[in-house]
Design a protein around this motif. Structure first.
Motif, short mmCIF file in Angstrom:
data_model
loop_
_atom_site.label_atom_id
_atom_site.label_comp_id
_atom_site.label_asym_id
_atom_site.label_seq_id
_atom_site.Cartn_x
_atom_site.Cartn_y
_atom_site.Cartn_z
N THR A 27 15.96 -0.91 13.73
CA THR A 27 17.29 -1.10 14.63
C THR A 27 18.14 -2.66 14.55
OG1 THR A 27 16.36 0.76 16.05
CG2 THR A 27 18.07 -0.70 16.95
N ALA A 28 17.03 -3.53 14.66
CA ALA A 28 17.57 -4.97 14.76
C ALA A 28 18.11 -5.18 13.72
CB ALA A 28 16.33 -5.78 15.15
N ALA A 29 17.56 -4.80 12.43
CA ALA A 29 18.18 -5.27 11.14
C ALA A 29 19.69 -4.56 11.01
CB ALA A 29 17.36 -4.67 9.98
N CYS A 30 19.79 -3.33 11.35
CA CYS A 30 21.05 -2.53 11.16
C CYS A 30 22.04 -3.10 12.29
CB CYS A 30 20.52 -0.96 11.58
SG CYS A 30 21.92 0.02 11.59
N LEU A 31 21.74 -3.13 13.33
CA LEU A 31 22.82 -3.60 14.13
C LEU A 31 23.22 -5.01 13.99
CD1 LEU A 31 21.32 -2.48 17.71
CD2 LEU A 31 23.24 -1.69 16.47
N LEU A 32 22.41 -6.12 13.60
CA LEU A 32 22.64 -7.43 12.88
C LEU A 32 23.51 -7.09 11.78
CD1 LEU A 32 19.26 -9.33 13.43
CD2 LEU A 32 21.46 -10.03 14.44
N ALA A 33 23.11 -6.54 10.99
CA ALA A 33 24.19 -6.17 9.70
C ALA A 33 25.34 -5.94 9.82
CB ALA A 33 23.34 -5.57 8.68
N GLN A 34 25.49 -4.62 10.65
CA GLN A 34 26.73 -4.16 10.97
C GLN A 34 27.56 -5.31 11.88
OE1 GLN A 34 27.88 -1.18 10.26
NE2 GLN A 34 26.18 -1.33 8.78
N ALA A 35 27.06 -6.14 12.71
CA ALA A 35 27.74 -6.86 13.46
C ALA A 35 28.41 -8.03 12.98
CB ALA A 35 26.94 -7.40 14.62
N PHE A 36 27.56 -8.64 11.72
CA PHE A 36 28.10 -9.80 11.07
C PHE A 36 28.29 -9.58 9.78
CE2 PHE A 36 25.65 -11.20 14.97
CZ PHE A 36 26.84 -11.92 15.37
N GLN A 37 28.66 -8.22 9.06
CA GLN A 37 29.07 -8.12 7.98
C GLN A 37 30.74 -8.75 7.53
OE1 GLN A 37 28.43 -4.08 6.86
NE2 GLN A 37 30.27 -3.39 7.75
N PRO A 38 31.01 -9.04 6.71
CA PRO A 38 30.46 -9.39 5.37
C PRO A 38 29.45 -10.81 5.23
CG PRO A 38 32.48 -10.17 4.99
CD PRO A 38 32.48 -9.60 6.57
N ARG A 39 29.65 -11.58 6.43
CA ARG A 39 28.84 -12.82 6.27
C ARG A 39 27.51 -12.56 6.03
NH1 ARG A 39 27.14 -16.84 10.00
NH2 ARG A 39 27.67 -15.32 11.69
N TYR A 40 26.97 -11.66 6.77
CA TYR A 40 25.48 -11.22 6.29
C TYR A 40 25.49 -10.35 5.11
CZ TYR A 40 23.79 -12.72 11.33
OH TYR A 40 23.13 -13.41 12.09
N PHE A 41 24.88 -10.95 4.04
CA PHE A 41 24.82 -10.17 2.74
C PHE A 41 23.50 -9.44 2.79
CE2 PHE A 41 22.87 -10.71 -1.36
CZ PHE A 41 23.77 -9.66 -2.11
N TRP A 42 22.45 -9.99 3.45
CA TRP A 42 21.04 -9.43 3.38
C TRP A 42 20.44 -9.71 4.69
CZ3 TRP A 42 16.12 -9.58 3.90
CH2 TRP A 42 14.91 -8.67 3.41
N THR A 43 20.02 -8.61 5.22
CA THR A 43 19.39 -8.95 6.73
C THR A 43 18.47 -7.98 6.81
OG1 THR A 43 21.57 -9.08 7.69
CG2 THR A 43 19.89 -8.67 9.00
N GLY A 44 17.25 -8.57 7.08
CA GLY A 44 15.91 -7.89 7.20
C GLY A 44 14.63 -8.62 7.57
N PHE A 45 13.65 -7.95 7.56
CA PHE A 45 12.10 -8.56 8.13
C PHE A 45 11.13 -8.61 6.97
CE2 PHE A 45 14.58 -6.91 11.74
CZ PHE A 45 14.54 -8.03 12.64
N TYR A 46 10.45 -9.66 6.96
CA TYR A 46 9.17 -9.65 6.01
C TYR A 46 8.17 -9.76 7.17
CZ TYR A 46 11.66 -10.21 1.74
OH TYR A 46 12.38 -10.21 0.60
N LEU A 47 7.24 -8.78 6.80
CA LEU A 47 6.21 -8.39 8.03
C LEU A 47 4.85 -9.20 7.52
CD1 LEU A 47 6.71 -4.69 8.66
CD2 LEU A 47 7.67 -6.68 9.62
N VAL A 48 4.02 -9.85 8.42
CA VAL A 48 2.74 -10.10 7.95
C VAL A 48 1.87 -9.00 7.66
CG1 VAL A 48 0.66 -11.58 8.91
CG2 VAL A 48 3.03 -12.28 9.64
N ASP A 49 1.39 -8.94 6.44
CA ASP A 49 0.65 -8.03 6.03
C ASP A 49 -0.85 -8.22 6.59
OD1 ASP A 49 -1.29 -6.07 4.67
OD2 ASP A 49 -0.12 -6.47 2.78
N PRO A 50 -1.29 -6.95 7.52
CA PRO A 50 -2.63 -6.95 8.22
C PRO A 50 -3.86 -6.99 7.08
CG PRO A 50 -1.62 -5.11 8.55
CD PRO A 50 -0.54 -5.59 7.88
#
Length: 155
Positions: A30-53
């Motif tokens: 949800t956060a990645a989608c809303l951030l990307a939509q709000a700031f495109q085209p300045r945000y070219f790639w928006t996402g999360f890298y998770l700590v692998d348990p």
């Protein structure tokens, strides 16, 4: 709308949408989608890298919007690995000048990465935002993204 207001409004929207959601995947997506939509085209790639348990010194790709991302990033390597290691946000005006930069997509020219902590204060992920523009991010972006990352797992 200025950036300060945009980030404030977006934080409130993300908080409202994820409030009570038990799935961290849904929260990150949800956060990645809303951030990307709000700031495109300045945000070219928006996402999360998770700590692998299963490999706690590695980040693994999580929900994102954009072109193909790197699948895994060791702590200490590249911009995302640097933030995972230091647990501090960073703005990189020119990724090509960053020592050890990992070029997941050659179109990226600048980047901002912010740590995400779980409710207990332990590093859970990093938010990575790339731009095709050089010097695309500033302290307003950092403050806005830090505020958003503080509520992604706690709202």
């Amino acid at each position: 709308m200025d950036k300060v207001t945009a980030y404030r409004d977006l934080k409130a929207e993300i908080e409202a949408v994820v409030a009570g959601e038990t799935s961290t995947t849904a929260r990150y997506a949800t956060a990645a989608c809303l951030l990307a939509q709000a700031f495109q085209p300045r945000y070219f790639w928006t996402g999360f890298y998770l700590v692998d348990p299963l490999k706690p010194r590695e980040l693994v790709i999580g929900p994102y919007q954009g072109t193909l991302g790197c699948l895994r990033i060791p702590f200490g390597r590249g911009v995302c690995g640097h933030v995972a290691e230091t647990e501090m946000p960073i703005i990189v005006p020119d990724v090509h000048a960053f020592p050890g930069h990992i070029a997941c997509d050659a179109a990226s020219n600048s980047e901002i990465v912010v740590p995400v902590f779980d409710p207990a204060g332990k590093l859970a992920a990093v938010l990575d935002v790339d731009s095709t523009d050089y010097d695309a991010f500033d302290e307003i972006d950092e403050a806005g993204l830090v505020a958003i990352c503080q509520v992604i797992l706690t709202a």
